[in-house]
Design a protein around this motif. Structure first.
Motif, PDB file in Angstrom:
ATOM      1  N   GLY A   1      -4.223  -3.853 -24.111  1.00  0.00           N
ATOM      2  CA  GLY A   1      -3.476  -2.677 -24.539  1.00  0.00           C
ATOM      3  C   GLY A   1      -4.248  -1.385 -24.434  1.00  0.00           C
ATOM      4  N   TYR A   2      -5.150  -1.291 -23.458  1.00  0.00           N
ATOM      5  CA  TYR A   2      -5.961  -0.085 -23.276  1.00  0.00           C
ATOM      6  C   TYR A   2      -5.091   1.155 -23.118  1.00  0.00           C
ATOM      7  CZ  TYR A   2      -8.964   3.360 -21.015  1.00  0.00           C
ATOM      8  OH  TYR A   2      -9.649   4.517 -20.693  1.00  0.00           O
ATOM      9  N   THR A   3      -5.468   2.217 -23.783  1.00  0.00           N
ATOM     10  CA  THR A   3      -4.829   3.516 -23.591  1.00  0.00           C
ATOM     11  C   THR A   3      -5.899   4.541 -23.249  1.00  0.00           C
ATOM     12  OG1 THR A   3      -4.994   3.993 -25.969  1.00  0.00           O
ATOM     13  CG2 THR A   3      -2.922   3.050 -25.175  1.00  0.00           C
ATOM     14  N   ILE A   4      -5.519   5.522 -22.457  1.00  0.00           N
ATOM     15  CA  ILE A   4      -6.468   6.541 -22.011  1.00  0.00           C
ATOM     16  C   ILE A   4      -6.977   7.326 -23.221  1.00  0.00           C
ATOM     17  CG2 ILE A   4      -6.742   8.626 -20.617  1.00  0.00           C
ATOM     18  CD1 ILE A   4      -4.476   7.534 -18.827  1.00  0.00           C
ATOM     19  N   ASP A   5      -8.272   7.457 -23.314  1.00  0.00           N
ATOM     20  CA  ASP A   5      -8.889   8.239 -24.380  1.00  0.00           C
ATOM     21  C   ASP A   5      -8.989   9.682 -23.903  1.00  0.00           C
ATOM     22  OD1 ASP A   5     -10.324   9.378 -26.373  1.00  0.00           O
ATOM     23  OD2 ASP A   5     -12.099   8.107 -26.173  1.00  0.00           O
ATOM     24  N   TYR A   6      -8.074  10.495 -24.360  1.00  0.00           N
ATOM     25  CA  TYR A   6      -8.050  11.870 -23.883  1.00  0.00           C
ATOM     26  C   TYR A   6      -9.169  12.727 -24.471  1.00  0.00           C
ATOM     27  CZ  TYR A   6      -3.695  10.914 -21.487  1.00  0.00           C
ATOM     28  OH  TYR A   6      -2.758  10.396 -20.630  1.00  0.00           O
ATOM     29  N   SER A   7      -9.992  12.141 -25.344  1.00  0.00           N
ATOM     30  CA  SER A   7     -11.138  12.892 -25.867  1.00  0.00           C
ATOM     31  C   SER A   7     -12.172  13.143 -24.768  1.00  0.00           C
ATOM     32  CB  SER A   7     -11.787  12.147 -27.027  1.00  0.00           C
ATOM     33  OG  SER A   7     -12.361  10.939 -26.582  1.00  0.00           O
ATOM     34  N   ILE A   8     -12.152  12.290 -23.711  1.00  0.00           N
ATOM     35  CA  ILE A   8     -13.110  12.511 -22.614  1.00  0.00           C
ATOM     36  C   ILE A   8     -12.565  13.509 -21.587  1.00  0.00           C
ATOM     37  CG2 ILE A   8     -14.058  10.187 -22.873  1.00  0.00           C
ATOM     38  CD1 ILE A   8     -12.665   9.487 -20.205  1.00  0.00           C
ATOM     39  N   GLU A   9     -11.290  13.903 -21.760  1.00  0.00           N
ATOM     40  CA  GLU A   9     -10.691  14.833 -20.806  1.00  0.00           C
ATOM     41  C   GLU A   9     -11.447  16.158 -20.780  1.00  0.00           C
ATOM     42  OE1 GLU A   9      -6.303  16.763 -19.783  1.00  0.00           O
ATOM     43  OE2 GLU A   9      -6.499  15.193 -21.293  1.00  0.00           O
ATOM     44  N   LYS A  10     -11.932  16.597 -21.933  1.00  0.00           N
ATOM     45  CA  LYS A  10     -12.695  17.842 -22.017  1.00  0.00           C
ATOM     46  C   LYS A  10     -13.957  17.760 -21.170  1.00  0.00           C
ATOM     47  CE  LYS A  10     -14.743  21.028 -25.369  1.00  0.00           C
ATOM     48  NZ  LYS A  10     -15.041  21.261 -26.820  1.00  0.00           N
TER      49      LYS A  10
ATOM     50  N   SER B   1     -14.089  20.470 -12.921  1.00  0.00           N
ATOM     51  CA  SER B   1     -13.033  20.998 -12.054  1.00  0.00           C
ATOM     52  C   SER B   1     -13.648  21.997 -11.082  1.00  0.00           C
ATOM     53  CB  SER B   1     -11.942  21.672 -12.889  1.00  0.00           C
ATOM     54  OG  SER B   1     -12.471  22.787 -13.574  1.00  0.00           O
ATOM     55  N   TRP B   2     -13.030  22.151  -9.901  1.00  0.00           N
ATOM     56  CA  TRP B   2     -13.616  23.004  -8.873  1.00  0.00           C
ATOM     57  C   TRP B   2     -13.692  24.462  -9.281  1.00  0.00           C
ATOM     58  CZ3 TRP B   2     -16.880  21.578  -5.616  1.00  0.00           C
ATOM     59  CH2 TRP B   2     -16.789  20.361  -4.943  1.00  0.00           C
ATOM     60  N   ASP B   3     -12.763  24.940 -10.087  1.00  0.00           N
ATOM     61  CA  ASP B   3     -12.859  26.340 -10.488  1.00  0.00           C
ATOM     62  C   ASP B   3     -14.104  26.580 -11.334  1.00  0.00           C
ATOM     63  OD1 ASP B   3     -11.763  24.858 -12.543  1.00  0.00           O
ATOM     64  OD2 ASP B   3     -10.306  26.369 -13.133  1.00  0.00           O
ATOM     65  N   ASN B   4     -14.447  25.602 -12.190  1.00  0.00           N
ATOM     66  CA  ASN B   4     -15.678  25.732 -12.970  1.00  0.00           C
ATOM     67  C   ASN B   4     -16.921  25.623 -12.075  1.00  0.00           C
ATOM     68  OD1 ASN B   4     -14.569  26.141 -15.529  1.00  0.00           O
ATOM     69  ND2 ASN B   4     -14.266  23.959 -15.858  1.00  0.00           N
ATOM     70  N   ILE B   5     -16.881  24.700 -11.108  1.00  0.00           N
ATOM     71  CA  ILE B   5     -18.001  24.555 -10.177  1.00  0.00           C
ATOM     72  C   ILE B   5     -18.200  25.850  -9.387  1.00  0.00           C
ATOM     73  CG2 ILE B   5     -18.841  23.339  -8.121  1.00  0.00           C
ATOM     74  CD1 ILE B   5     -18.967  21.533 -10.505  1.00  0.00           C
ATOM     75  N   PHE B   6     -17.110  26.424  -8.861  1.00  0.00           N
ATOM     76  CA  PHE B   6     -17.220  27.645  -8.054  1.00  0.00           C
ATOM     77  C   PHE B   6     -17.744  28.806  -8.888  1.00  0.00           C
ATOM     78  CE2 PHE B   6     -15.853  31.434  -5.813  1.00  0.00           C
ATOM     79  CZ  PHE B   6     -16.156  31.127  -4.497  1.00  0.00           C
ATOM     80  N   ASN B   7     -17.299  28.891 -10.130  1.00  0.00           N
ATOM     81  CA  ASN B   7     -17.787  29.964 -10.997  1.00  0.00           C
ATOM     82  C   ASN B   7     -19.302  29.896 -11.146  1.00  0.00           C
ATOM     83  OD1 ASN B   7     -15.241  30.989 -11.435  1.00  0.00           O
ATOM     84  ND2 ASN B   7     -14.921  29.873 -13.352  1.00  0.00           N
ATOM     85  N   ARG B   8     -19.830  28.678 -11.227  1.00  0.00           N
ATOM     86  CA  ARG B   8     -21.283  28.514 -11.357  1.00  0.00           C
ATOM     87  C   ARG B   8     -22.001  28.891 -10.064  1.00  0.00           C
ATOM     88  NH1 ARG B   8     -21.223  22.522 -13.089  1.00  0.00           N
ATOM     89  NH2 ARG B   8     -23.465  22.620 -12.681  1.00  0.00           N
ATOM     90  N   ILE B   9     -21.411  28.513  -8.909  1.00  0.00           N
ATOM     91  CA  ILE B   9     -22.018  28.869  -7.623  1.00  0.00           C
ATOM     92  C   ILE B   9     -21.986  30.376  -7.414  1.00  0.00           C
ATOM     93  CG2 ILE B   9     -21.781  28.648  -5.115  1.00  0.00           C
ATOM     94  CD1 ILE B   9     -20.655  25.847  -5.566  1.00  0.00           C
ATOM     95  N   GLU B  10     -20.897  30.978  -7.809  1.00  0.00           N
ATOM     96  CA  GLU B  10     -20.679  32.427  -7.578  1.00  0.00           C
ATOM     97  C   GLU B  10     -21.757  33.264  -8.259  1.00  0.00           C
ATOM     98  OE1 GLU B  10     -16.551  34.971  -7.215  1.00  0.00           O
ATOM     99  OE2 GLU B  10     -16.928  33.847  -9.047  1.00  0.00           O
TER     100      GLU B  10
END
Length: 403
Positions: free
Chosen positions: A376-385, A391-400
């Motif tokens: 009965g596994y359910t996705i633990d959305y606590s790891i979503e953060k 995400s690529w927008d965060n990666i690009f912001n760091r490269i920029e």
């Protein structure tokens, strides 16, 4: 707003580094940067480059360059040549093509920044041509592997790459390896990681598991990716559980033929889906339950991050860059099972006598994830953060920040 020149020596897609390139171009377009691209293509190719202002192709399978694109891996998901097989004439033609394209792009765009993928031959050329422009090299891991396989290019690659202004690394482990192998100071190497597109890879609103567990693999159909071991293990698992295996991706030559023939011979619930768009891959991920990547070598594995972002349980080999990038919260959450690799003959070639034990460990890991679903596994959305940080927008912001 900046003027950015992107450079990759192979096809601008279809591989992990191609996905990385396309993601940076997409994010750059969102930020309003003016962007040009130098890349390899095959004569007659039609590719969608809607986010690029100008394209400077190096066209292979022509009179000037009468051989296929030279791949950073020995097996590519399209027709390719190997660096280890290049003659002096072939190498000179390859260089002439890239020098001409890079020179034209620089003269026309007058870029503020150059992002060059792979710490390899094309990137080593760039700083010679663009002495007064900031050049950032991006390591993908296959470049380090090529240095081991093709030491004849070592002096040229090392001399050129040491002149780069900055290097982006996928992980801390890779950063240390670049420092050691290339002799480049750690203060010029930034750990930036890799990411996923949140508008394509996201979990389903309501995940529903049924008796038919869907296992998905996405990547090249090659020996180095461990696909043969996955097929053998799946045969055993299918005798115990109601499972379906989906294989996304393609290969070339004898390896692809053998893998497909093996899959057909096993006569299980195995589907070869071929190459898919990122959008279709995201849909397949949301419809599946477990993602498996039994690869013998990876720099980071962007596709594993995409699978995580899509809410899948994961089984993957112990990829140091991935482990360090995901961090303790995700690694200890139970969403991911790591499989210890066999001893290797070469960087991506396992010792044959070690494969039975490796396949046993792979089977145990997959069965653990299957049992979680049955409990009965359910996705633990606590790891979503935690996943969102990649995400690529965060990666690009760091490269920029380094522009």
């Amino acid at each position: 707003m900046k003027k950015i020149l992107h450079i990759i020596s192979q096809y601008p897609g279809k591989t992990g580094s191609g996905t990385y390139l396309q993601a940076l171009i997409f994010e750059g377009k969102k930020k309003g940067h003016i962007q040009s691209l130098v890349s390899g293509i095959h004569n007659g190719d039609i590719i969608n480059l809607k986010n690029i202002d100008n394209f400077y192709p190096v066209t292979f399978k022509t009179k000037e360059i009468p051989f296929p694109i030279v791949g950073m891996s020995d097996i590519m998901p399209y027709e390719s040549a190997k660096y280890c097989d290049l003659t002096e004439d072939m190498l000179n033609r390859w260089k002439e093509g890239f020098i001409k394209a890079i020179t034209n792009a620089i003269e026309n765009l007058k870029p503020d920044i150059i992002l060059s993928h792979h710490l390899w031959l094309s990137t080593s050329l760039v700083k010679e041509i663009a002495e007064d422009i900031k050049v950032i090299g991006i390591c993908h891991g296959t470049d380090i592997r090529q240095l081991e396989k093709c030491p004849q290019y070592g002096k040229e690659v090392l001399n050129g790459c040491r002149k780069l202004d900055l290097i982006l690394s996928l992980s801390e482990e890779q950063r240390q390896l670049i420092n050691k192998v290339y002799g480049i100071s750690n203060d010029k190497i930034i750990v930036i990681g890799g990411g996923y597109k949140g508008d394509i890879f996201f979990p389903p609103l309501n995940k529903v598991y049924d008796e038919n567990i869907k296992i998905v693999y996405a990547g090249k159909l090659s020996y180095a990716k461990g696909v043969v071991s996955l097929l053998k293990v799946f045969k055993n698992i299918s005798e115990k559980y109601n499972v379906k295996l989906l294989l996304v991706g393609s290969g070339t030559g004898e390896e692809e033929r053998y893998i497909k023939e093996l899959g057909f011979r096993l006569k299980g619930n195995i589907n070869f889906l071929g190459e898919l768009s990122q959008e279709d891959l995201g849909r397949i991920f949301r419809e599946s339950d477990i993602f498996v990547l039994p690869s013998f070598y990876e720099g980071l594995s962007l596709v594993t991050i995409e699978a995580l972002a899509s809410g899948l349980l994961i089984v993957v080999t112990e990829i140091p860059g991935l482990i360090s990038n995901l961090g303790d919260i995700i690694n200890n959450s139970g969403v991911i099972e790591y499989v210890r690799l066999p001893r290797m003959i070469q960087v991506d070639k396992p010792l044959g006598e070690e494969l039975p034990l490796f396949e046993y460990r792979l089977q145990i890991a997959i069965e653990k994830q299957i049992e979680k679903i049955y409990r009965g596994y359910t996705i633990d959305y606590s790891i979503e953060k935690e996943v969102n940080k990649m995400s690529w927008d965060n990666i690009f912001n760091r490269i920029e920040k380094y522009f």
